[in-house]
Scaffold this active site. Structure first.
Site, PDB file in Angstrom:
ATOM      1  N   ARG A 207     -61.502  56.039   0.930  1.00 13.22           N
ATOM      2  CA  ARG A 207     -61.478  56.424  -0.476  1.00 13.22           C
ATOM      3  C   ARG A 207     -61.278  55.159  -1.288  1.00 13.22           C
ATOM      4  O   ARG A 207     -60.419  54.328  -0.967  1.00 13.22           O
ATOM      5  CB  ARG A 207     -60.328  57.401  -0.736  1.00 13.22           C
ATOM      6  CG  ARG A 207     -60.385  58.012  -2.116  1.00 13.22           C
ATOM      7  CD  ARG A 207     -59.443  59.192  -2.204  1.00 13.22           C
ATOM      8  NE  ARG A 207     -58.067  58.773  -2.289  1.00 13.22           N
ATOM      9  CZ  ARG A 207     -57.310  58.875  -3.380  1.00 13.22           C
ATOM     10  NH1 ARG A 207     -57.786  59.409  -4.475  1.00 13.22           N
ATOM     11  NH2 ARG A 207     -56.072  58.479  -3.367  1.00 13.22           N
TER      12      ARG A 207
ATOM     13  N   CYS B  85     -53.226  52.231  -3.020  1.00 14.73           N
ATOM     14  CA  CYS B  85     -51.904  51.979  -2.424  1.00 14.73           C
ATOM     15  C   CYS B  85     -51.617  53.002  -1.333  1.00 14.73           C
ATOM     16  O   CYS B  85     -50.781  52.789  -0.475  1.00 14.73           O
ATOM     17  CB  CYS B  85     -50.823  51.982  -3.496  1.00 14.73           C
ATOM     18  SG  CYS B  85     -50.896  53.416  -4.547  1.00 14.73           S
TER      19      CYS B  85
ATOM     20  N   GLY C 166     -48.700  49.017  -9.870  1.00 12.84           N
ATOM     21  CA  GLY C 166     -49.335  47.760  -9.500  1.00 12.84           C
ATOM     22  C   GLY C 166     -48.646  47.165  -8.284  1.00 12.84           C
ATOM     23  O   GLY C 166     -48.033  47.886  -7.490  1.00 12.84           O
TER      24      GLY C 166
ATOM     25  N   ARG D 115     -52.073  59.678 -15.631  1.00 16.52           N
ATOM     26  CA  ARG D 115     -50.853  60.092 -14.942  1.00 16.52           C
ATOM     27  C   ARG D 115     -49.592  59.637 -15.678  1.00 16.52           C
ATOM     28  O   ARG D 115     -48.518  60.163 -15.441  1.00 16.52           O
ATOM     29  CB  ARG D 115     -50.884  59.496 -13.525  1.00 16.52           C
ATOM     30  CG  ARG D 115     -50.336  60.386 -12.485  1.00 16.52           C
ATOM     31  CD  ARG D 115     -50.849  60.048 -11.124  1.00 16.52           C
ATOM     32  NE  ARG D 115     -50.252  58.847 -10.576  1.00 16.52           N
ATOM     33  CZ  ARG D 115     -50.426  58.457  -9.310  1.00 16.52           C
ATOM     34  NH1 ARG D 115     -51.165  59.175  -8.493  1.00 16.52           N
ATOM     35  NH2 ARG D 115     -49.880  57.378  -8.858  1.00 16.52           N
TER      36      ARG D 115
ATOM     37  N   GLU E 214     -44.595  52.444  -9.486  1.00 11.27           N
ATOM     38  CA  GLU E 214     -45.455  52.853  -8.358  1.00 11.27           C
ATOM     39  C   GLU E 214     -46.027  51.573  -7.795  1.00 11.27           C
ATOM     40  O   GLU E 214     -46.936  50.977  -8.374  1.00 11.27           O
ATOM     41  CB  GLU E 214     -46.583  53.769  -8.838  1.00 11.27           C
ATOM     42  CG  GLU E 214     -46.143  55.103  -9.419  1.00 11.27           C
ATOM     43  CD  GLU E 214     -45.555  56.033  -8.383  1.00 11.27           C
ATOM     44  OE1 GLU E 214     -45.660  55.746  -7.172  1.00 11.27           O
ATOM     45  OE2 GLU E 214     -44.966  57.046  -8.787  1.00 11.27           O
TER      46      GLU E 214
ATOM     47  N   TRP F   2     -56.195  48.293 -11.784  1.00  3.39           N
ATOM     48  CA  TRP F   2     -57.637  48.465 -11.948  1.00  3.39           C
ATOM     49  C   TRP F   2     -58.238  49.475 -10.962  1.00  3.39           C
ATOM     50  O   TRP F   2     -59.390  49.857 -11.118  1.00  3.39           O
ATOM     51  CB  TRP F   2     -58.343  47.107 -11.752  1.00  3.39           C
ATOM     52  CG  TRP F   2     -57.875  46.405 -10.513  1.00  3.39           C
ATOM     53  CD1 TRP F   2     -56.917  45.434 -10.455  1.00  3.39           C
ATOM     54  CD2 TRP F   2     -58.287  46.651  -9.168  1.00  3.39           C
ATOM     55  NE1 TRP F   2     -56.705  45.053  -9.141  1.00  3.39           N
ATOM     56  CE2 TRP F   2     -57.540  45.786  -8.330  1.00  3.39           C
ATOM     57  CE3 TRP F   2     -59.219  47.516  -8.568  1.00  3.39           C
ATOM     58  CZ2 TRP F   2     -57.682  45.758  -6.935  1.00  3.39           C
ATOM     59  CZ3 TRP F   2     -59.360  47.490  -7.177  1.00  3.39           C
ATOM     60  CH2 TRP F   2     -58.604  46.618  -6.387  1.00  3.39           C
ATOM     61  N   ASN F   3     -57.487  49.877  -9.929  1.00  5.64           N
ATOM     62  CA  ASN F   3     -58.171  50.608  -8.843  1.00  5.64           C
ATOM     63  C   ASN F   3     -58.517  52.059  -9.202  1.00  5.64           C
ATOM     64  O   ASN F   3     -59.476  52.606  -8.686  1.00  5.64           O
ATOM     65  CB  ASN F   3     -57.391  50.512  -7.526  1.00  5.64           C
ATOM     66  CG  ASN F   3     -55.976  50.999  -7.611  1.00  5.64           C
ATOM     67  OD1 ASN F   3     -55.436  51.192  -8.700  1.00  5.64           O
ATOM     68  ND2 ASN F   3     -55.351  51.192  -6.469  1.00  5.64           N
TER      69      ASN F   3
ATOM     70  N   ALA G 148     -55.397  47.427 -16.971  1.00  4.68           N
ATOM     71  CA  ALA G 148     -55.731  46.217 -16.214  1.00  4.68           C
ATOM     72  C   ALA G 148     -56.892  45.481 -16.877  1.00  4.68           C
ATOM     73  O   ALA G 148     -57.825  46.102 -17.395  1.00  4.68           O
ATOM     74  CB  ALA G 148     -56.094  46.591 -14.788  1.00  4.68           C
TER      75      ALA G 148
ATOM     76  N   GLU H  54     -44.585  60.502 -10.037  1.00  2.56           N
ATOM     77  CA  GLU H  54     -45.559  60.902 -11.062  1.00  2.56           C
ATOM     78  C   GLU H  54     -46.206  62.205 -10.623  1.00  2.56           C
ATOM     79  O   GLU H  54     -46.523  62.375  -9.444  1.00  2.56           O
ATOM     80  CB  GLU H  54     -46.623  59.813 -11.231  1.00  2.56           C
ATOM     81  CG  GLU H  54     -46.037  58.563 -11.882  1.00  2.56           C
ATOM     82  CD  GLU H  54     -47.089  57.525 -12.252  1.00  2.56           C
ATOM     83  OE1 GLU H  54     -48.062  57.368 -11.507  1.00  2.56           O
ATOM     84  OE2 GLU H  54     -46.913  56.876 -13.307  1.00  2.56           O
TER      85      GLU H  54
ATOM     86  N   GLU I  80     -50.914  44.491   2.388  1.00  5.39           N
ATOM     87  CA  GLU I  80     -51.857  45.532   1.977  1.00  5.39           C
ATOM     88  C   GLU I  80     -53.264  44.969   2.064  1.00  5.39           C
ATOM     89  O   GLU I  80     -53.568  43.988   1.368  1.00  5.39           O
ATOM     90  CB  GLU I  80     -51.588  45.926   0.521  1.00  5.39           C
ATOM     91  CG  GLU I  80     -50.731  47.142   0.361  1.00  5.39           C
ATOM     92  CD  GLU I  80     -50.767  47.650  -1.082  1.00  5.39           C
ATOM     93  OE1 GLU I  80     -50.975  48.849  -1.259  1.00  5.39           O
ATOM     94  OE2 GLU I  80     -50.562  46.860  -2.006  1.00  5.39           O
TER      95      GLU I  80
HETATM   96  P1  ADP Z   1     -53.145  44.266  -8.579  1.00  6.96           P
HETATM   97  O1  ADP Z   1     -52.816  43.312  -7.485  1.00  6.96           O
HETATM   98  O2  ADP Z   1     -53.407  45.648  -8.161  1.00  6.96           O
HETATM   99  O3  ADP Z   1     -54.103  43.726  -9.596  1.00  6.96           O
HETATM  100  P2  ADP Z   1     -51.029  43.641 -10.381  1.00  6.96           P
HETATM  101  O4  ADP Z   1     -49.614  44.001 -10.174  1.00  6.96           O
HETATM  102  O5  ADP Z   1     -51.390  42.208 -10.410  1.00  6.96           O
HETATM  103  O6  ADP Z   1     -51.785  44.462  -9.295  1.00  6.96           O
HETATM  104  O7  ADP Z   1     -51.580  44.289 -11.715  1.00  6.96           O
HETATM  105  C1  ADP Z   1     -51.211  45.554 -12.181  1.00  6.96           C
HETATM  106  C2  ADP Z   1     -51.048  45.504 -13.679  1.00  6.96           C
HETATM  107  O8  ADP Z   1     -49.987  44.597 -13.982  1.00  6.96           O
HETATM  108  C3  ADP Z   1     -52.262  44.981 -14.433  1.00  6.96           C
HETATM  109  O9  ADP Z   1     -52.374  45.703 -15.646  1.00  6.96           O
HETATM  110  C4  ADP Z   1     -51.905  43.540 -14.699  1.00  6.96           C
HETATM  111  O10 ADP Z   1     -52.538  43.016 -15.831  1.00  6.96           O
HETATM  112  C5  ADP Z   1     -50.421  43.648 -14.934  1.00  6.96           C
HETATM  113  N1  ADP Z   1     -49.677  42.404 -14.716  1.00  6.96           N
HETATM  114  C6  ADP Z   1     -49.953  41.406 -13.851  1.00  6.96           C
HETATM  115  N2  ADP Z   1     -49.034  40.418 -13.939  1.00  6.96           N
HETATM  116  C7  ADP Z   1     -48.143  40.800 -14.892  1.00  6.96           C
HETATM  117  C8  ADP Z   1     -46.955  40.219 -15.452  1.00  6.96           C
HETATM  118  N3  ADP Z   1     -46.481  39.042 -15.033  1.00  6.96           N
HETATM  119  N4  ADP Z   1     -46.299  40.912 -16.399  1.00  6.96           N
HETATM  120  C9  ADP Z   1     -46.761  42.112 -16.803  1.00  6.96           C
HETATM  121  N5  ADP Z   1     -47.854  42.710 -16.326  1.00  6.96           N
HETATM  122  C10 ADP Z   1     -48.552  42.078 -15.384  1.00  6.96           C
END
Ligand code: ADP
Length: 484
Positions: free
Chosen positions: A285, A291, A235, A166, A257, A157-158, A183, A465, A388
Site C-alpha cells: 500500500r 508508517c 511525520g 484526520r 504520530e 507527504w505520504n 508537507a 487519531e 523504516e
Molecule cells: P518525512 O520523513 O515523512 O518527510 P518529516 O518529519 O521530515 O517526515 O516531515 C513531516 C512534516 O514535518 C512535514 O510537513 C515537514 O515539512 C515537517 N517538518 C520537517 N522538519 C521540521 C522542523 N524542523 N520543524 C517543523 N516541521 C518540520
C-alpha cells in the site's frame, strides 16, 4: 503529461483569515511529479511573517468558534464530506500527480479521508459531559469539555489528503481553530481540501494554511507564539522530538504520530494464501511509504519456502509505472532521497548475507521508481531491521520459536503496529497481548479505520487519531464544584 485535472484551477496560495494570499516575501517553490520529474505548480513559500498572520487569525477566531454549536460544526463537516466525495476524481488526480500513488489508491485515500470527515461530523454532536455528587454529598460535580484552543497541524507527504483530514476533522468537531502546514512535497491536495472547507462554510480564521519550503521557522513561530495551545504532528520520530521540545516551552498539548517498524509474523499454522494477501497490502500500500508498512517479515521456517515463493511471485507481477496511467499498480517513490535510502538499505542487507528473491533494481528513465523487492535470510544486524524502509522492499527473516519471534519483534524503539497470521485463536490473542504496539492486525494487512483509534506506543508517538477517542485530543476537561 497525463493529468485529469486542470492545472490552472489549482490553489497555490496561502489561506489566512478566510482569504487566499501570496507569501509576504513573494517567494514560491516548485512541486514536482515524482513519476515524470515535471513541475506541476509553483506554490507560495510562506515565512515566519506569514505564520504570524495565520496564528493571530486563529487566535482571534477561537472565542466565537469555540462557542459555535455542535450542530453547526457537524453540518460543516458533513458538507465537507459530501464535497470531498463529489470531487473524488479531481482530488485523486492531484494527489497522484504530486505524490505518485496509483489513481486507484488515491481514490481509496479520498474515501478514507472523507470517512474521517463523516465520522467526526457524527461525533461533534456527541461530546457530552458528566455530573456526579461528592462522596460526602456536599458538592455537585459538573464535568464539561471545552476546545483546547488554537491548534498547530503539521502533516507528511505520504497521505496528502487523509493526514490533513484526520487532524482537521476532530479539531473542527471540538471547536478548535487551526494553523496547518502541509508537507512541502505535496501541498496541492491540502490546499484543495482547504478550499472545500471554505465552500462547506467554515468561518474565516478557523482554518489557516501556510505552505512553505522551510518548515522549521514557520512551525517554530507557531509553537513559540503563546497563542497555540496544541500541536498535532504526523511525520518522522526525529522531527516529532524537536516539536515536543518546542511544545514543552509553552506546555502545549501534543499528539504525535511518528515512525514505525512493523513486524509481520507468519506462524507455522497460518493460512498462507491469507498471509500472502496480507503481505501485499501491508507492504505495498502506498509503495511501502506508510508508517504502518510491514518493515520486518518473520516467517516460521516450516512455511518459509511456500510463503516466500508465492509472495515473490505476486511482487514480481506488479505493474510499476506512472500512477496516472491505467493498470499501474506501483508508482514511484516520492523523491531521490527516498530512492537512495532504499537502494542503500538493500545493498547493506545483501552485503550482510541477505538473498534477493525478486527485484532489487531501479528501472531506467525518469521518475523515482524502484522495483518491488523481496529479500530473504535477512540477518538481524541489517540496517533495515532498525530503519523504516519506506519503499517497496520486503525483508524476510526465518524463525523457529514463538518466544524468540516475540522477543525480536519487540526489540525496537518503535511500537506502532504488528501483523500476525495464524489460524489459532489462542496464539492470535497471545501475540496481540504481547506485541508492544498500539495496533495489531490478525490475519489482515490493513488496520487503518476511521472509527478505530490509530496510534502507537514507545517512540511511535503520543495520542490517537480517529475513533471515539480522536476528538478528545482536541478537548480539555473542566470541572465545576457546586456547593449543595
Ligand atoms: P518525512 O520523513 O515523512 O518527510 P518529516 O518529519 O521530515 O517526515 O516531515 C513531516 C512534516 O514535518 C512535514 O510537513 C515537514 O515539512 C515537517 N517538518 C520537517 N522538519 C521540521 C522542523 N524542523 N520543524 C517543523 N516541521 C518540520
Amino acid at each position: 503529461m497525463s493529468l485529469s485535472f486542470d492545472p490552472t484551477t489549482l490553489h497555490t496560495d496561502l489561506f489566512i483569515d478566510g482569504a487566499w494570499r501570496k507569501a509576504t516575501r513573494g517567494a514560491t517553490f516548485a512541486v514536482e511529479n515524482p513519476a515524470t520529474n515535471e513541475i506541476i505548480a509553483q506554490v507560495a513559500d510562506g515565512g515566519p511573517e506569514d505564520a504570524a498572520l495565520a496564528i493571530e487569525a486563529a487566535g482571534r477566531a477561537q472565542a466565537a468558534w469555540g462557542k459555535s454549536t455542535p450542530r453547526e460544526r457537524a453540518d460543516i463537516l458533513r458538507r465537507a464530506f459530501d464535497l470531498v466525495i463529489a470531487n473524488t476524481d479531481r482530488l485523486a488526480a492531484i494527489m497522484t500527480a504530486e505524490m505518485g500513488k496509483p489513481l486507484a489508491e488515491a481514490k481509496g485515500e479520498v474515501a478514507y479521508g472523507a470517512d474521517m470527515l463523516r465520522w467526526f461530523s457524527e461525533e461533534a454532536v456527541r461530546v457530552g459531559g458528566d455530573s456526579t455528587t461528592s462522596v460526602d454529598g456536599n458538592t455537585r460535580i459538573l464535568i464539561s469539555k471545552e476546545p483546547v484552543g488554537p491548534s498547530v497541524l503539521v502533516t507528511p507527504w505520504n497521505f496528502p489528503l487523509a493526514m490533513g483530514a484526520r487532524k482537521i476533522a476532530p479539531a473542527v468537531a471540538a471547536g478548535c481553530t487551526m494553523v496547518f502546514k502541509p508537507a512541502e512535497l505535496t501541498p496541492l491536495t491540502s490546499l484543495a481540501l482547504v478550499d472545500i472547507f471554505q465552500q462547506a462554510g467554515l468561518p474565516d480564521g478557523v482554518l489557516n494554511v501556510v505552505t512553505t519550503a522551510s518548515a522549521a521557522p514557520v512551525v517554530e513561530n507557531w509553537t513559540s507564539s503563546g497563542i497555540a495551545r496544541k500541536i498535532s504532528f504526523t511525520g518522522s520520530t526525529g522531527v516529532g522530538k524537536i516539536l515536543l521540545r518546542q511544545a514543552a516551552e509553552n506546555v502545549m498539548r501534543s499528539s504525535m504520530e511518528l515512525g514505525g517498524n512493523a513486524p509481520f509474523i507468519v506462524l507455522a499454522d497460518a493460512d498462507i494464501e491469507k498471509a500472502v494477501d496480507g503481505a501485499m497490502k501491508a507492504k505495498m500500500r502506498n509503495m511501502g511509504e506508510a508508517c504502518t508498512a510491514a518493515n520486518r517479515f518473520f516467517v516460521h521456517r516450516s512455511v518459509l519456502a511456500e510463503f516466500s515463493e508465492k509472495f515473490s511471485k505476486k511482487m514480481s507481477e506488479l505493474r510499476v509505472g506512472d500512477g496516472a496511467l491505467d493498470g499501474t499498480e506501483v508508482g514511484p517513490l516520492i523523491e531521490q532521497k527516498g530512492l537512495d535510502k532504499v537502494q542503500s538499505l538493500v545493498a547493506d542487507a545483501v552485503s550482510k548475507g541477505a538473498r534477493v528473491l525478486t527485484g532489487g533494481t531501479r528501472p531506467e528513465g525518469p521518475g523515482y521508481f524502484y522495483t518491488p523487492t523481496v529479500l530473504t535470510d535477512v540477518p538481524l544486524d541489517a540496517d533495515l531491521m532498525s530503519t523504516e524502509i519506506f519503499g517497496p522492499v520486503a525483508a524476510i527473516t526465518p524463525f523457529d520459536s514463538e518466544d524468540e519471534v516475540l522477543r525480536v519483534a519487540n526489540d525496537t524503539d518503535w511500537g506502532l503496529v504488528g501483523y500476525v497470521f495464524t489460524e489459532n485463536t489462542g496464539k492470535a490473542m497471545r501475540f496481540s497481548a504481547e506485541l508492544e504496539v498500539g495496533m495489531v492486525g490478525i490475519n489482515t494487512g490493513l488496520v487503518s479505520n476511521p472509527i478505530a483509534p490509530f496510534g502507537g506506543i514507545k517512540q511511535s508517538g503520543l495520542g490517537r487519531e480517529g475513533g471515539k477517542i480522536g476528538i478528545e485530543e482536541f478537548l480539555e476537561y473542566k470541572y465545576t464544584a457546586i456547593a449543595i
